[in-house]
Design an enzyme around this catalytic site. Structure first.
Site, PDB file in Angstrom:
ATOM      1  N   ALA A 254     -11.725 -10.048  95.737  1.00 17.16           N
ATOM      2  CA  ALA A 254     -11.931 -11.298  95.005  1.00 17.16           C
ATOM      3  C   ALA A 254     -11.185 -11.340  93.673  1.00 17.16           C
ATOM      4  O   ALA A 254     -11.009 -12.423  93.107  1.00 17.16           O
ATOM      5  CB  ALA A 254     -13.425 -11.527  94.764  1.00 17.16           C
ATOM      6  N   ASP A 255     -10.735 -10.194  93.163  1.00 17.68           N
ATOM      7  CA  ASP A 255     -10.055 -10.173  91.867  1.00 17.68           C
ATOM      8  C   ASP A 255      -9.008  -9.065  91.847  1.00 17.68           C
ATOM      9  O   ASP A 255      -9.128  -8.101  91.097  1.00 17.68           O
ATOM     10  CB  ASP A 255     -11.079  -9.982  90.744  1.00 17.68           C
ATOM     11  CG  ASP A 255     -10.469 -10.174  89.354  1.00 17.68           C
ATOM     12  OD1 ASP A 255      -9.374 -10.770  89.258  1.00 17.68           O
ATOM     13  OD2 ASP A 255     -11.076  -9.714  88.366  1.00 17.68           O
ATOM     14  N   LEU A 256      -7.989  -9.231  92.648  1.00 17.05           N
ATOM     15  CA  LEU A 256      -6.935  -8.217  92.711  1.00 17.05           C
ATOM     16  C   LEU A 256      -6.015  -8.385  91.510  1.00 17.05           C
ATOM     17  O   LEU A 256      -5.157  -9.266  91.475  1.00 17.05           O
ATOM     18  CB  LEU A 256      -6.145  -8.347  94.017  1.00 17.05           C
ATOM     19  CG  LEU A 256      -5.098  -7.251  94.261  1.00 17.05           C
ATOM     20  CD1 LEU A 256      -5.753  -5.882  94.333  1.00 17.05           C
ATOM     21  CD2 LEU A 256      -4.309  -7.537  95.534  1.00 17.05           C
TER      22      LEU A 256
END
Length: 241
Positions: free
Chosen positions: A166-168
């Site tokens: 979700a937050d690379l």
């Protein structure tokens, strides 16, 4: 040996009994961390590094509550424990390790009821030895294109296993001294039945935006368009196989 669970008055705990035992609930208390780590203050979302027995571990605390929690989920705690962020991240790490993906080993998770509707959670993982975030590395030195290609191929491996991060961003990628990459922080991530090309591309685009922002923020940040082309070419080649 394996994963065990227990329930106290307001909390549920799951833990890896090869690393810790049933007294591991003490590791989730701020007072214990203040006394046993270099961190004087445990804050939500901030990682705390500490040593327990022979293990180097990482503690992360987060919670869901207040108005946002009420709007998203009316009733979920304990009757829907698997849906809490902390339980999902713990079990997602377990599943990814079973798939052979390079992620930290989950050690323990604790979910505390905050009646009537909210909860607070915390996660403990094993620290990846001799590692720094990609952000820290690039502030210090360049990473050669062979390594950028390796990272691109690794991201493709995750996507081929239907893993959505979700937050690379560059701070959620670790690089070890021996040149291996790990992905971390899978809060709100998921392993899907099928990962769409749109969501996979959005992951890659998120990483590029984070690198661009860091380059603007730091006067010395070793990232170039050539680096990105190496990553993207390796990624595209890997997903095409």
């Amino acid at each position: 040996m394996g994963y065990r669970q227990f329930k106290s008055k307001l909390a549920r705990v799951i833990y890896d009994d090869e690393v810790v035992d049933a007294d591991c609930e003490k590791l989730f208390h701020c007072d214990w961390h203040k006394a046993n780590s270099a961190c004087a203050l445990v804050e939500r979302g901030k990682a705390v590094m500490f040593k327990y027995r022979e293990w180097e571990l990482v503690f992360k605390q987060y919670h869901r509550g207040g108005l946002a929690g009420r709007l998203v989920e009316k009733s979920y705690l304990y009757s829907r424990l698997p849906n809490t962020r902390v339980w999902r991240e713990f079990n997602m790490l377990r599943a990814m390790r079973e798939l052979g993906l390079p992620v930290p080993r989950p050690v323990a998770a604790r979910c505390v009821s905050l009646p009537p509707l909210a909860y607070r959670g915390a996660l403990i993982t094993e620290r990846v030895p001799d590692s720094r975030t990609l952000t820290q590395v690039l502030c210090d030195r360049p990473v050669d294109n062979a390594q950028w290609s390796k990272l691109g191929a690794l991201i493709a491996r995750f996507h081929q296993k239907n893993v959505y991060h979700a937050d690379l961003n560059a701070s959620n990628i670790l690089l070890t001294g021996s040149g291996d990459f790990y992905l971390i922080d899978f809060d709100k991530g998921s392993i899907r039945n099928s990962l769409s090309r749109q969501d996979a591309d959005a992951n890659v685009a998120r990483l590029r935006r984070s690198l661009d922002k860091l380059q603007k923020r730091h006067s010395e940040f070793h990232f170039s368009e050539d680096n990105w082309q190496a990553l993207e070419s390796a990624y595209r080649a890997a997903v095409a196989d």
